[in-house]
Scaffold this active site. Structure first.
Site, PDB file in Angstrom:
ATOM      1  N   TRP A 174       0.835  -1.199   0.000  1.00 11.75           N
ATOM      2  CA  TRP A 174       0.000   0.000   0.000  1.00 11.75           C
ATOM      3  C   TRP A 174       0.872   1.252   0.000  1.00 11.75           C
ATOM      4  O   TRP A 174       0.525   2.268  -0.616  1.00 11.75           O
ATOM      5  CB  TRP A 174      -0.909   0.004   1.230  1.00 11.75           C
ATOM      6  CG  TRP A 174      -1.761   1.227   1.379  1.00 11.75           C
ATOM      7  CD1 TRP A 174      -3.017   1.431   0.878  1.00 11.75           C
ATOM      8  CD2 TRP A 174      -1.430   2.446   2.079  1.00 11.75           C
ATOM      9  NE1 TRP A 174      -3.493   2.682   1.225  1.00 11.75           N
ATOM     10  CE2 TRP A 174      -2.527   3.326   1.959  1.00 11.75           C
ATOM     11  CE3 TRP A 174      -0.320   2.866   2.797  1.00 11.75           C
ATOM     12  CZ2 TRP A 174      -2.540   4.588   2.529  1.00 11.75           C
ATOM     13  CZ3 TRP A 174      -0.318   4.131   3.359  1.00 11.75           C
ATOM     14  CH2 TRP A 174      -1.422   4.977   3.224  1.00 11.75           C
ATOM     15  N   HIS A 175       2.009   1.177   0.673  1.00 15.25           N
ATOM     16  CA  HIS A 175       2.858   2.355   0.802  1.00 15.25           C
ATOM     17  C   HIS A 175       3.570   2.722  -0.489  1.00 15.25           C
ATOM     18  O   HIS A 175       3.941   3.891  -0.666  1.00 15.25           O
ATOM     19  CB  HIS A 175       3.886   2.146   1.920  1.00 15.25           C
ATOM     20  CG  HIS A 175       3.327   2.339   3.295  1.00 15.25           C
ATOM     21  ND1 HIS A 175       2.695   1.334   3.981  1.00 15.25           N
ATOM     22  CD2 HIS A 175       3.282   3.435   4.095  1.00 15.25           C
ATOM     23  CE1 HIS A 175       2.291   1.784   5.150  1.00 15.25           C
ATOM     24  NE2 HIS A 175       2.627   3.058   5.249  1.00 15.25           N
ATOM     25  N   GLY A 176       3.798   1.774  -1.370  1.00 12.55           N
ATOM     26  CA  GLY A 176       4.456   2.149  -2.603  1.00 12.55           C
ATOM     27  C   GLY A 176       4.829   0.970  -3.468  1.00 12.55           C
ATOM     28  O   GLY A 176       4.911  -0.171  -3.000  1.00 12.55           O
TER      29      GLY A 176
END
Length: 484
Positions: free
Chosen positions: A325-327
């Site tokens: 989700w973060h990258g």
């Protein structure tokens, strides 16, 4: 538009005056103003991406109304799936398209096949991961019959685009925030003062702690081979403080700003670096995201029920998805994997729900045993942050290898050590304030319970002065989580 910019310093009071003086007679007109203000706020970066928010709003508003009309399980499931696919489709295209294409090309080339990739020059819309999850929570909760679908399109639009938390959270649930747009709001002076205090503390975290730490962090991570082990540890330590000051600072400003308009946003950080184990840390860090994954992914997977295999499987799924989700980078997946490994011992031993209360509650100092647990947890989390900050896996490996080299016993070979000492002094003050306020909603909210009027305003004025003196105003640094 950045919270720490001159533009926002003009924008916020303008909207505040219009909201409480011109539009105060009707909460519906106030909602219209909030929608317009939020679209201006978001469009300040790139007006073209307003169409994404508008399209998601239209789709989920329509899906909610259709869910209300049908009791057929297949139809309802199809509608919910449509909403999820539209939202995740936008997120997947803008955030992960090039990642998958590039990795497919590398995999085929490794196997000896020619594969021509078609990477695109895609600009990632600011905050897309946040408002995408927020709008999905609405349709999922309506589908689960936990929430009545709204027929007020303006209120729903205000809920999706509410500018204080639009681009970096907290990721609000429709069950909590949406109903607040249905009722009149009256100006509460005490609530506004509390909001201003939280904004000041958030700006201190961002401009004094995070932005100044960023100067050291960027220098160390940009050329890790030039620094000895102790300097690399110091760089990792400063990044741990940077990301906390930056992200929790944003949340403080968002929550405080929402209070100015009569809204209550959920708490997003609960002094995570005072955690006694990794499980407690993840209950206190980015609470809105961790609880989102818990309610919409972890529990549907079975949670911690069943045998150890299911517990381990679900834990790894949650942390890997959180990392992704973060990258779109393998470093984030590695970061999620490492945190899952950290989490497993307490899960399997049944100790993951052990520390539910505030550490050293009612005491001025922490005991030796708990202090050692806090320090150990912080060191483990700091090591994991290296993966989060690194450009790629190779970079992370070189950095970690340097951290654990024999040069760790040497004095740090950083340039401008006088600036480092000043920064360490500010961090000591910051940690002391956080420790004193750990039983409150945010650190600065404890000021005033024991101090008189003169004492309170001395602290507030002192913080504003520190922001003025040490705030990095030469360059308006974006908040780290804007990239997610």
């Amino acid at each position: 538009m950045l919270f720490n910019s001159l533009d926002f310093a003009i924008f916020l009071p303008t909207v505040f005056i219009l909201y409480w003086m011109i539009f105060r007679g009707s909460f519906k007109r106030q909602n219209v103003l909030l929608v317009l203000a939020s679209y201006v706020f978001y469009g300040w970066w790139d007006w073209r991406f307003l169409s994404l928010i508008l399209f998601s709003t239209l789709v989920d508003f329509w899906v909610g109304l259709q869910l209300d009309k049908s009791q057929d399980k297949k139809v309802r499931k199809g509608l919910m799936t449509l909403s999820v696919l539209v939202n995740l489709g936008f997120l997947g295209f803008f955030k992960y398209y090039n990642f998958f294409v590039d990795n497919f090309q590398q995999a085929f080339n490794f196997l000896g096949y020619e594969f021509e990739s078609y990477s695109l020059s895609i600009i990632l819309p600011v905050g897309i991961s946040f408002y995408t999850f927020q709008t999905m929570s609405y349709t999922i909760d309506v589908y689960r019959n936990k929430l009545q679908p709204t027929k007020d399109f303006i209120a729903f639009s205000a809920f999706i685009s509410f500018f204080p938390q639009l681009v970096a959270g907290p990721i609000e649930r429709a069950t909590h925030l949406l109903p607040q747009f249905y009722h009149p709001r009256s100006f509460d002076f005490g609530l506004a003062i509390l909001g201003i205090k939280q904004i000041i503390w958030g700006l201190f975290k961002k401009m004094v702690i995070a932005d100044n730490a960023a100067v050291i962090v960027n220098a160390v991570f940009a050329n890790e081979q030039a620094y000895n082990g102790s300097a690399l540890w110091l760089g990792a330590f400063f990044f741990a403080l940077q990301i906390y000051g930056d992200f929790s600072g944003y949340s403080d400003i968002a929550i405080g700003t929402a209070r100015l308009f009569g809204f209550d946003l959920m708490k997003n950080f609960a002094f995570p670096y005072f955690s006694r184990d990794v499980a407690e840390f993840w209950r206190r860090w980015h609470i809105s995201l961790s609880t989102w994954f818990r309610d919409y992914l972890y529990i549907p997977l079975g949670g911690s029920k069943g045998n150890n295999w299911f517990k381990i499987r679900n834990t790894f799924i949650i942390f890997l998805v959180s990392g992704f989700w973060h990258g779109a980078n393998w470093t984030f997946l590695a970061w999620g994997l490492l945190n899952a490994l950290y989490f497993l011992p307490s899960l399997l031993s049944g100790g993951h729900r052990q520390h539910l209360d505030v550490v050293a509650k009612g005491k001025k100092l922490v005991g030796f045993k708990e202090g050692l647990h806090i320090l150990t947890t912080f060191v483990l989390i700091t090591i994991a942050w290296v993966l989060f900050r690194a450009e790629n896996i190779h970079h992370a490996w070189n950095y970690l290898k340097g951290m654990f080299s024999t040069s760790i016993i040497e004095l740090p070979n950083l340039n401008h050590m006088q600036d480092v000492y000043v920064m360490l002094g500010l961090i000591v003050f910051f940690i002391w304030m956080e420790w004193r306020g750990r039983e409150r909603e945010f650190a600065l909210s404890h000021v005033g319970y024991k101090l008189g009027v003169f004492g309170k305003w001395t602290v507030y004025s002192g913080l504003v002065l520190l922001i003025y003196i040490f705030g990095n105003t030469d360059v308006e640094l974006e908040f780290i989580y804007f990239q997610f």
